[in-house]
Write a protein that holds these residues in place. Structure first.
Motif, PDB file in Angstrom:
ATOM      1  N   ASN A  24       0.827  -1.206   0.000  1.00  0.00           N
ATOM      2  CA  ASN A  24       0.000   0.000   0.000  1.00  0.00           C
ATOM      3  C   ASN A  24       0.862   1.257   0.000  1.00  0.00           C
ATOM      4  O   ASN A  24       0.513   2.272  -0.614  1.00  0.00           O
ATOM      5  CB  ASN A  24      -0.921   0.009   1.222  1.00  0.00           C
ATOM      6  CG  ASN A  24      -2.034  -1.015   1.111  1.00  0.00           C
ATOM      7  OD1 ASN A  24      -2.200  -1.634   0.067  1.00  0.00           O
ATOM      8  ND2 ASN A  24      -2.784  -1.201   2.182  1.00  0.00           N
ATOM      9  N   LEU A  25       1.996   1.174   0.693  1.00  0.00           N
ATOM     10  CA  LEU A  25       2.905   2.310   0.747  1.00  0.00           C
ATOM     11  C   LEU A  25       3.460   2.624  -0.641  1.00  0.00           C
ATOM     12  O   LEU A  25       3.555   3.794  -1.034  1.00  0.00           O
ATOM     13  CB  LEU A  25       4.047   2.023   1.721  1.00  0.00           C
ATOM     14  CG  LEU A  25       5.161   3.072   1.794  1.00  0.00           C
ATOM     15  CD1 LEU A  25       4.601   4.429   2.199  1.00  0.00           C
ATOM     16  CD2 LEU A  25       6.246   2.618   2.767  1.00  0.00           C
ATOM     17  N   LEU A  26       3.786   1.596  -1.406  1.00  0.00           N
ATOM     18  CA  LEU A  26       4.311   1.810  -2.753  1.00  0.00           C
ATOM     19  C   LEU A  26       3.286   2.508  -3.633  1.00  0.00           C
ATOM     20  O   LEU A  26       3.627   3.375  -4.443  1.00  0.00           O
ATOM     21  CB  LEU A  26       4.735   0.478  -3.377  1.00  0.00           C
ATOM     22  CG  LEU A  26       5.882  -0.267  -2.675  1.00  0.00           C
ATOM     23  CD1 LEU A  26       6.209  -1.554  -3.429  1.00  0.00           C
ATOM     24  CD2 LEU A  26       7.110   0.608  -2.547  1.00  0.00           C
ATOM     25  N   GLN A  27       2.029   2.153  -3.464  1.00  0.00           N
ATOM     26  CA  GLN A  27       0.980   2.795  -4.245  1.00  0.00           C
ATOM     27  C   GLN A  27       0.825   4.260  -3.843  1.00  0.00           C
ATOM     28  O   GLN A  27       0.587   5.134  -4.674  1.00  0.00           O
ATOM     29  CB  GLN A  27      -0.354   2.063  -4.062  1.00  0.00           C
ATOM     30  CG  GLN A  27      -1.473   2.577  -4.962  1.00  0.00           C
ATOM     31  CD  GLN A  27      -1.089   2.558  -6.447  1.00  0.00           C
ATOM     32  OE1 GLN A  27      -0.649   1.531  -6.973  1.00  0.00           O
ATOM     33  NE2 GLN A  27      -1.241   3.704  -7.122  1.00  0.00           N
ATOM     34  N   PHE A  28       0.987   4.524  -2.537  1.00  0.00           N
ATOM     35  CA  PHE A  28       0.939   5.909  -2.044  1.00  0.00           C
ATOM     36  C   PHE A  28       2.053   6.726  -2.693  1.00  0.00           C
ATOM     37  O   PHE A  28       1.836   7.863  -3.143  1.00  0.00           O
ATOM     38  CB  PHE A  28       1.084   5.925  -0.521  1.00  0.00           C
ATOM     39  CG  PHE A  28       1.340   7.293   0.051  1.00  0.00           C
ATOM     40  CD1 PHE A  28       0.301   8.189   0.258  1.00  0.00           C
ATOM     41  CD2 PHE A  28       2.630   7.703   0.379  1.00  0.00           C
ATOM     42  CE1 PHE A  28       0.540   9.456   0.771  1.00  0.00           C
ATOM     43  CE2 PHE A  28       2.883   8.968   0.893  1.00  0.00           C
ATOM     44  CZ  PHE A  28       1.827   9.844   1.092  1.00  0.00           C
TER      45      PHE A  28
END
Length: 660
Positions: free
Chosen positions: A151-155
């Protein structure tokens, strides 16, 4: 039992010995006064809170050379802070020092992560991307890998620009390439920390475009041989570091030449956080390109010894500059210690002092903000009171505290000037005179607490200062000046009462005091225009009038009692009639007045007063009002809260239990 802090309880005598001199020592009045300070913290206070109070006092303590004092800590500074925690963990990790109860730190940092995988602490002023980097780095140093990185990578993807750089500010697209490079640094660092291979990251991010952007920037700037002390070199180093992660094979050859030449410039840099960080980033880039040179450690050692170490302060750490003699700036100190690891210097100087200061700033879940504040004679007074009650006073060097008090009195003497305009009219402000008399009082009162007789020379200086200041006090012409004038006379009176010297009326003070007291009485009778401080000063000045007039009557007691009834909330006292809730300071003054006038507490529900004070308790001190961290938890209010508890519970057995 009579009680008081700065407000000394007067047991006024009937006989007055008037003298012809201004201040006579041979015919001084016999002053009988009682200062009541509880010898110990009330027995109802649990031991864990007393331990926290010791830490609170330690945090307030400032030491510099041969003098020391306490500063006023305000607001709720005792919550963990991600910025401080990241730096403190980094410092201890680099010093190979143990980190106690690391699980509680991990748990707190985890609580800062949202569903997007981003970490954010609202008490830390930084972009979420920076905070996320700090959080992940800290967790890894504590041997914990954060989950939910997908999810952090998508952020992160949401902030990718057309040129491949990342920008997280609100004006995306308008910043320079340099801004993008500096913010992209955090993205690449996070990917490295998470051990995400560039091949995998390339499936999410447009690294092909990013690599081209970085290549162009590196070629354009490295070829101009930007000097290391030029802040543009920081962007160039970051660009090299970022490209080395994507594909070191794409690195322009000029990068190797430029980086190698900058090694020779390390020890030419001045002291400053930006330069210390720059050298750390340089070593990081050198490692990423596998450029090995023994000269790096030698140059860093020279830089440390000549430029950095001379700026180490009494905290064992570093501030922003030479004037930060007692202040640890955590990030600056962390960057300096990282340099030590890259140097040939084997031992970090004053490591015990630094770890002691870090420990003082540690709370269960992490480290609080490292704040800088000025020494305060008022804070020193209340800190000494609390330290004596809590059994901590032996931890602090009395001679250094005395040196500070002596310096305070000396500085006040130097500050006395003739304040007149071109027409010969005095221009001094009443508030300035009142503030100086206040400082003088607290200096003398603190000497008294230390159970030291103020030196004769200093005593004479205080008397002369009091005499000069009170003569400089202009008449109070404005309504707003009345209370300030009353406070000025109050501090004047209290100081002489401590010194056991009562001035004659050769200055015509009695007439001025009568005038101010009369105006205060008028204000108090106007049931909407007074406050608790007005009432307190009215009582003090009225006591002086009764003393001089040899009048034993208490004709103004009814005014005070009526005013107290208006300010009485049942569970304490409020500052003014317009307010709805009590506060600790007003309750303290109200109880002090009751104790001096009648000692009758029947108008208060003492159990409810205790509950109110308990609700104002913080983990280290007491707030001004209940459950309001923004109201401040400071030394004065903490002492007053403990005073209230002791005042009410003497002879009673309350089941008193402060909650963590």
């Amino acid at each position: 039992m009579w009680k008081g802090s700065r407000e000394i309880v007067f047991l006024l005598v009937i006989v007055i010995l008037f003298t012809n001199g201004c201040y006579s020592t041979s015919f001084k009045r016999q002053v009988f006064f009682t200062e009541y300070f509880p010898q110990n913290i009330p027995k109802q206070i649990p031991n864990w809170w007393r331990v926290n109070l010791s830490q609170y006092l330690r945090l307030s303590y400032i030491e510099n050379g041969d003098e020391s004092a306490f500063g006023g800590l305000g607001n709720d500074v005792f919550s963990p802070n991600l910025y401080s925690t990241y730096a403190a963990v980094g410092i201890l990790d680099n010093l190979s020092s143990p980190i106690e109860d690391s699980k509680s730190v991990i748990k707190w940092i985890q609580s800062l992560q949202d569903k997007k995988g981003v970490f954010y602490d609202k008490s830390t002023l930084a972009q979420p991307i920076e905070q996320t980097y700090w959080a992940i780095s800290t967790l890894q140093k504590l041997n914990f890998s954060p989950p939910n990185f997908q999810n952090l990578l998508q952020f992160l993807k949401n902030y990718e620009q057309n040129n491949g750089l990342f920008i997280f500010s609100n004006t995306a697209g308008k910043e320079s390439v340099e801004t993008g490079i500096s913010q992209t640094y955090f993205v690449i660092s996070i990917l490295r920390l998470l051990k995400i291979k560039p091949e995998m990251a390339s499936e999410i991010f447009n690294f092909k475009t990013l690599a081209k952007t970085l290549q162009i920037y590196i070629r354009d700037h490295a070829s101009t041989n930007v000097a290391l002390n030029d802040l543009r070199s920081g962007y160039l180093i970051s660009a090299i570091f970022e490209l080395s992660y994507i594909d070191v094979g794409l690195m322009p050859s000029v990068s190797y030449e430029w980086l190698s030449s900058k090694i020779l410039e390390i020890d030419t840099l001045p002291y400053g956080v930006q330069y210390i960080s720059l050298v750390n980033n340089l070593t990081e880039a050198l490692d990423s390109l596998k450029i090995n040179s023994k000269d790096v450690a030698i140059r860093i050692s020279t830089y440390l010894e000549q430029k950095v170490l001379p700026n180490q302060n009494t905290s064992g750490g570093f501030g922003f500059g030479k004037n930060d003699w007692n202040f640890i700036e955590p990030m600056v100190t962390y960057e300096a210690i990282k340099l030590f690891k890259a140097s040939n210097i084997s031992y970090y100087p004053n490591i015990d002092k630094l770890t002691e200061n870090l420990k003082a700033h540690r709370v269960k879940n992490g480290w609080i903000k490292f704040i800088t504040f000025e020494p305060s004679v008022q804070a020193t007074y209340y800190a000494v009171l609390l330290a004596k009650e809590n059994g901590d006073i032996k931890k602090y060097p009395i001679k250094k505290l005395e040196k500070y008090l002596e310096g305070t009195i000396g500085d006040l003497a130097k500050s006395i000037t003739t304040n007149k305009n071109s027409n010969g009219i005095r221009t001094v402000k009443i508030s300035d005179i009142s503030e100086k008399l206040k400082k003088l009082y607290y200096a003398v009162a603190t000497y008294n607490l230390l159970e030291k007789h103020i030196p004769t020379k200093l005593r004479t200086q205080v008397i002369n200062l009091e005499k000069t200041l009170i003569k400089e006090l202009p008449p109070s012409s404005e309504k707003s000046d009345i209370l300030v004038s009353a406070e000025a006379f109050s501090y004047f009176i209290h100081t002489f009462d401590i010194l056991q010297i009562w001035p004659s009326d050769s200055f015509g003070l009695l007439n001025e005091i009568r005038e101010i007291t009369s105006r205060l009485a008028y204000t108090i009778k106007d049931e909407q225009a007074f406050n608790m401080q007005t009432l307190f000063e009215f009582y003090i000045l009225n006591s002086v009038i009764r003393f001089y007039d040899l009048h034993e009557g208490n004709e103004n007691s009814f005014i005070i009692e009526n005013a107290l009834s208006i300010l009485n909330t049942g569970n304490g006292f409020k500052m003014s009639p317009q307010l709805n809730i009590p506060d600790v300071h007003s309750t303290y003054l109200g109880l002090w007045l009751i104790g001096n006038i009648s000692g009758n507490l029947t108008t208060l529900n003492t159990d409810e007063v205790i509950k109110f004070v308990m609700a104002s308790q913080a983990e280290y001190g007491f707030y001004y009002v209940p459950q309001r961290s923004d109201s401040g938890s400071d030394l004065r209010v903490t002492y007053e809260a403990l005073w209230i508890i002791d005042f009410i519970t003497v002879g009673k057995d309350y089941n008193f239990s402060l909650q963590r």
